[in-house]
Design a protein around this motif. Structure first.
Motif, PDB file in Angstrom:
ATOM      1  N   ILE A   1     -20.574   7.565   7.270  1.00  0.00           N
ATOM      2  CA  ILE A   1     -20.275   6.458   7.458  1.00  0.00           C
ATOM      3  C   ILE A   1     -20.717   5.286   6.729  1.00  0.00           C
ATOM      4  O   ILE A   1     -22.186   5.227   6.667  1.00  0.00           O
ATOM      5  N   THR A   2     -20.081   4.420   6.110  1.00  0.00           N
ATOM      6  CA  THR A   2     -20.622   3.458   5.151  1.00  0.00           C
ATOM      7  C   THR A   2     -20.084   1.910   5.860  1.00  0.00           C
ATOM      8  O   THR A   2     -19.217   1.702   6.038  1.00  0.00           O
ATOM      9  N   MET A   3     -21.471   1.183   6.200  1.00  0.00           N
ATOM     10  CA  MET A   3     -20.894   0.076   6.482  1.00  0.00           C
ATOM     11  C   MET A   3     -21.474  -1.270   5.780  1.00  0.00           C
ATOM     12  O   MET A   3     -22.510  -1.622   5.564  1.00  0.00           O
ATOM     13  N   ASN A   4     -20.187  -1.488   4.976  1.00  0.00           N
ATOM     14  CA  ASN A   4     -20.599  -2.329   3.790  1.00  0.00           C
ATOM     15  C   ASN A   4     -20.414  -3.716   4.050  1.00  0.00           C
ATOM     16  O   ASN A   4     -19.875  -4.409   4.888  1.00  0.00           O
ATOM     17  N   HIS A   5     -21.610  -4.526   3.551  1.00  0.00           N
ATOM     18  CA  HIS A   5     -21.519  -6.153   3.609  1.00  0.00           C
ATOM     19  C   HIS A   5     -20.449  -6.515   2.444  1.00  0.00           C
ATOM     20  O   HIS A   5     -20.487  -6.043   1.401  1.00  0.00           O
ATOM     21  N   PRO A   6     -19.635  -7.356   2.903  1.00  0.00           N
ATOM     22  CA  PRO A   6     -18.769  -7.814   1.884  1.00  0.00           C
ATOM     23  C   PRO A   6     -19.502  -8.902   0.981  1.00  0.00           C
ATOM     24  O   PRO A   6     -20.390  -9.472   1.177  1.00  0.00           O
ATOM     25  N   CYS A   7     -18.790  -9.075  -0.345  1.00  0.00           N
ATOM     26  CA  CYS A   7     -19.220  -9.857  -1.445  1.00  0.00           C
ATOM     27  C   CYS A   7     -19.122 -11.289  -0.769  1.00  0.00           C
ATOM     28  O   CYS A   7     -17.909 -11.421  -0.284  1.00  0.00           O
ATOM     29  N   SER A   8     -19.899 -11.988  -1.134  1.00  0.00           N
ATOM     30  CA  SER A   8     -19.938 -13.356  -0.514  1.00  0.00           C
ATOM     31  C   SER A   8     -18.622 -14.284  -1.330  1.00  0.00           C
ATOM     32  O   SER A   8     -17.863 -14.851  -0.783  1.00  0.00           O
ATOM     33  N   ALA A   9     -18.446 -13.873  -2.464  1.00  0.00           N
ATOM     34  CA  ALA A   9     -17.552 -14.412  -3.602  1.00  0.00           C
ATOM     35  C   ALA A   9     -16.132 -13.836  -3.195  1.00  0.00           C
ATOM     36  O   ALA A   9     -15.064 -14.604  -3.582  1.00  0.00           O
ATOM     37  N   ASN A  10     -16.023 -12.552  -2.554  1.00  0.00           N
ATOM     38  CA  ASN A  10     -14.745 -12.148  -2.359  1.00  0.00           C
ATOM     39  C   ASN A  10     -15.081 -11.188  -1.048  1.00  0.00           C
ATOM     40  O   ASN A  10     -15.200  -9.956  -1.374  1.00  0.00           O
ATOM     41  N   PRO A  11     -14.704 -11.550   0.059  1.00  0.00           N
ATOM     42  CA  PRO A  11     -14.774 -10.606   1.238  1.00  0.00           C
ATOM     43  C   PRO A  11     -13.960  -9.559   1.543  1.00  0.00           C
ATOM     44  O   PRO A  11     -14.313  -8.468   1.937  1.00  0.00           O
ATOM     45  N   LYS A  12     -12.878  -9.136   0.332  1.00  0.00           N
ATOM     46  CA  LYS A  12     -12.205  -8.106   0.361  1.00  0.00           C
ATOM     47  C   LYS A  12     -13.225  -6.952  -0.189  1.00  0.00           C
ATOM     48  O   LYS A  12     -12.878  -5.660   0.032  1.00  0.00           O
ATOM     49  N   THR A  13     -13.972  -7.285  -1.088  1.00  0.00           N
ATOM     50  CA  THR A  13     -14.744  -6.529  -1.765  1.00  0.00           C
ATOM     51  C   THR A  13     -16.129  -6.334  -1.267  1.00  0.00           C
ATOM     52  O   THR A  13     -16.886  -7.318  -0.852  1.00  0.00           O
ATOM     53  N   SER A  14     -16.613  -4.897  -0.994  1.00  0.00           N
ATOM     54  CA  SER A  14     -17.992  -4.713  -0.624  1.00  0.00           C
ATOM     55  C   SER A  14     -18.917  -4.841  -1.720  1.00  0.00           C
ATOM     56  O   SER A  14     -18.506  -4.248  -2.786  1.00  0.00           O
ATOM     57  N   MET A  15     -20.085  -5.131  -1.453  1.00  0.00           N
ATOM     58  CA  MET A  15     -21.141  -5.324  -2.278  1.00  0.00           C
ATOM     59  C   MET A  15     -21.359  -3.706  -3.034  1.00  0.00           C
ATOM     60  O   MET A  15     -21.816  -3.656  -4.274  1.00  0.00           O
ATOM     61  N   LEU A  16     -21.310  -2.816  -2.228  1.00  0.00           N
ATOM     62  CA  LEU A  16     -21.669  -1.415  -2.784  1.00  0.00           C
ATOM     63  C   LEU A  16     -20.509  -0.922  -3.807  1.00  0.00           C
ATOM     64  O   LEU A  16     -21.202  -0.314  -4.793  1.00  0.00           O
ATOM     65  N   ALA A  17     -19.447  -1.600  -3.875  1.00  0.00           N
ATOM     66  CA  ALA A  17     -18.636  -1.274  -5.110  1.00  0.00           C
ATOM     67  C   ALA A  17     -19.416  -1.755  -6.238  1.00  0.00           C
ATOM     68  O   ALA A  17     -19.170  -1.166  -7.605  1.00  0.00           O
ATOM     69  N   ALA A  18     -19.526  -2.980  -6.415  1.00  0.00           N
ATOM     70  CA  ALA A  18     -20.123  -3.605  -7.405  1.00  0.00           C
ATOM     71  C   ALA A  18     -21.809  -2.630  -7.943  1.00  0.00           C
ATOM     72  O   ALA A  18     -21.672  -2.336  -9.111  1.00  0.00           O
ATOM     73  N   ILE A  19     -22.322  -2.490  -6.786  1.00  0.00           N
ATOM     74  CA  ILE A  19     -23.579  -1.972  -7.091  1.00  0.00           C
ATOM     75  C   ILE A  19     -23.358  -0.362  -7.705  1.00  0.00           C
ATOM     76  O   ILE A  19     -24.213   0.073  -8.654  1.00  0.00           O
ATOM     77  N   SER A  20     -22.396   0.226  -7.301  1.00  0.00           N
ATOM     78  CA  SER A  20     -22.265   1.709  -7.905  1.00  0.00           C
ATOM     79  C   SER A  20     -21.814   1.776  -9.326  1.00  0.00           C
ATOM     80  O   SER A  20     -22.042   2.471  -9.787  1.00  0.00           O
ATOM     81  N   ALA A  21     -21.227   0.504  -9.579  1.00  0.00           N
ATOM     82  CA  ALA A  21     -20.685   0.299 -11.211  1.00  0.00           C
ATOM     83  C   ALA A  21     -21.948   0.035 -11.985  1.00  0.00           C
ATOM     84  O   ALA A  21     -22.169   0.561 -13.180  1.00  0.00           O
ATOM     85  N   ILE A  22     -23.001  -0.736 -11.356  1.00  0.00           N
ATOM     86  CA  ILE A  22     -24.165  -1.178 -11.932  1.00  0.00           C
ATOM     87  C   ILE A  22     -24.936   0.354 -12.441  1.00  0.00           C
ATOM     88  O   ILE A  22     -25.424   0.634 -13.233  1.00  0.00           O
ATOM     89  N   LYS A  23     -25.081   1.034 -11.071  1.00  0.00           N
ATOM     90  CA  LYS A  23     -25.662   2.516 -11.436  1.00  0.00           C
ATOM     91  C   LYS A  23     -24.994   3.327 -12.487  1.00  0.00           C
ATOM     92  O   LYS A  23     -25.607   3.896 -13.082  1.00  0.00           O
ATOM     93  N   LEU A  24     -23.817   3.150 -12.510  1.00  0.00           N
ATOM     94  CA  LEU A  24     -23.005   4.335 -13.350  1.00  0.00           C
ATOM     95  C   LEU A  24     -23.486   3.730 -14.818  1.00  0.00           C
ATOM     96  O   LEU A  24     -23.592   4.346 -15.654  1.00  0.00           O
ATOM     97  N   LEU A  25     -23.082   2.436 -15.060  1.00  0.00           N
ATOM     98  CA  LEU A  25     -23.494   1.941 -16.327  1.00  0.00           C
ATOM     99  C   LEU A  25     -24.871   2.402 -16.833  1.00  0.00           C
ATOM    100  O   LEU A  25     -24.967   2.757 -17.961  1.00  0.00           O
TER     101      LEU A  25
END
Ligand code: NAD
Length: 253
Positions: free
Chosen positions: A218-242
């Protein structure tokens, strides 16, 4: 590593502001159909805003797409045919099988790699590990707040129940998670999307059963403040991948 970004919205802002010099990742080019957004982010990051995305093709090792599924369909073939690697956030684009086949072939022929971050969900490591071992049932239940869907309701409501390939057609901007899980296990998974006034987060529950046993995440995501459709974790996972491209030891995958 020299990087260009397509789409300078919520995800791009979070990624850019969390990459530091010691990461050895130079995010140099910023492209957006809204040039003001590209200029703003470029000036924050000390990079260059470009009017035509082709202007970065001869000077980058990797292009990070964080714009839209349509943008993936338009730009990815042009980028991959130049042999440039990509990170793609708008993973829903891959649920179009013809497009998937086209970009897979292009990447293969031109020695380019396509990286899809785990995004707004946990458990993909396990799903990938068991995907070839008689994985019988994978399902995703997604709960979203009315606000994140631009709705105004006071009672929980099932918006969709069916296969991921159909969910992506109905909710193209909201259901990258279903597409990512489907690709990780090579199955058109079962998806339920619920709008729930009692949640203020994007909640994803994955269940998988097979010869290995069963797991539930179960993942309970905080939405991004700039875009509530997008979860913070989505951006964070891309940072880690990079950052993982510069790591000597990679843990998990
Ligand atoms: N993989 C995941 O788990 C995951 C999670 C959340 C969001 N996403 C996807 O990532 C993408 C970006 O999300 P976001 O929250 O940053 O969105 P956003 O709306 O905040 O920003 C998107 C930016 O891309 C630009 N853009 C859109 N289409 C474009 C095009 N064709 N050419 C150039 N620029 C274009 C827009 O002008 C905007 O500035 C979306 O497609 C979203 O669905 C993926």
């Amino acid at each position: 590593m020299k990087v260009g970004i397509i789409g300078c919205g919520a995800i791009a802002n979070i990624i850019t502001s969390n990459i530091v010099p010691k990461d050895d990742i130079d995010i140099k080019y910023f492209f957006d159909k809204n040039i003001e957004r590209a200029e703003n982010l470029a000036s924050l990051a000390g990079g260059i805003a470009i009017l035509n995305f082709e202007d970065m093709l001869n000077d980058v090792d990797l292009i990070l797409e964080c714009a839209s599924p349509d943008s993936v369909k338009y730009y990815a073939p042009k980028i991959l045919s130049k042999g440039i690697d990509m990170i793609i956030m708008s993973i829903g684009a891959f649920m179009d099988l013809d497009f998937y086949t086209e970009v897979f072939t292009l990447a293969n022929e031109n020695n380019a790699r396509i990286h899809l971050p785990s995004g707004a969900v946990v458990g993909l490591d396990g799903i990938k590990a068991v995907s070839d071992f008689n994985l019988q049932d994978v399902s995703l239940v997604t709960r979203k707040s009315p606000k994140s869907l631009g709705m105004d309701i006071d009672k929980e409501k099932v918006l969709f129940e069916g296969k991921a390939s159909d969910a992506v057609k109905v909710f193209p901007l909201n259901i990258n998670v279903a597409a990512t899980i489907s690709m990780a296990c090579n199955q058109d998974i079962n998806v339920k999307i619920i709008v729930d006034p009692d949640v203020d987060r994007n909640v994803h529950e994955i269940t998988a059963r097979g010869d290995f046993g069963e797991f539930k995440t179960i993942t309970m995501n905080h939405p991004c403040s700039a875009n509530p459709k997008t979860s913070m974790l989505a951006a964070i996972s891309a940072i880690k991948l990079l950052k993982s491209f510069n790591e000597t030891i990679t843990v998990g995958f």
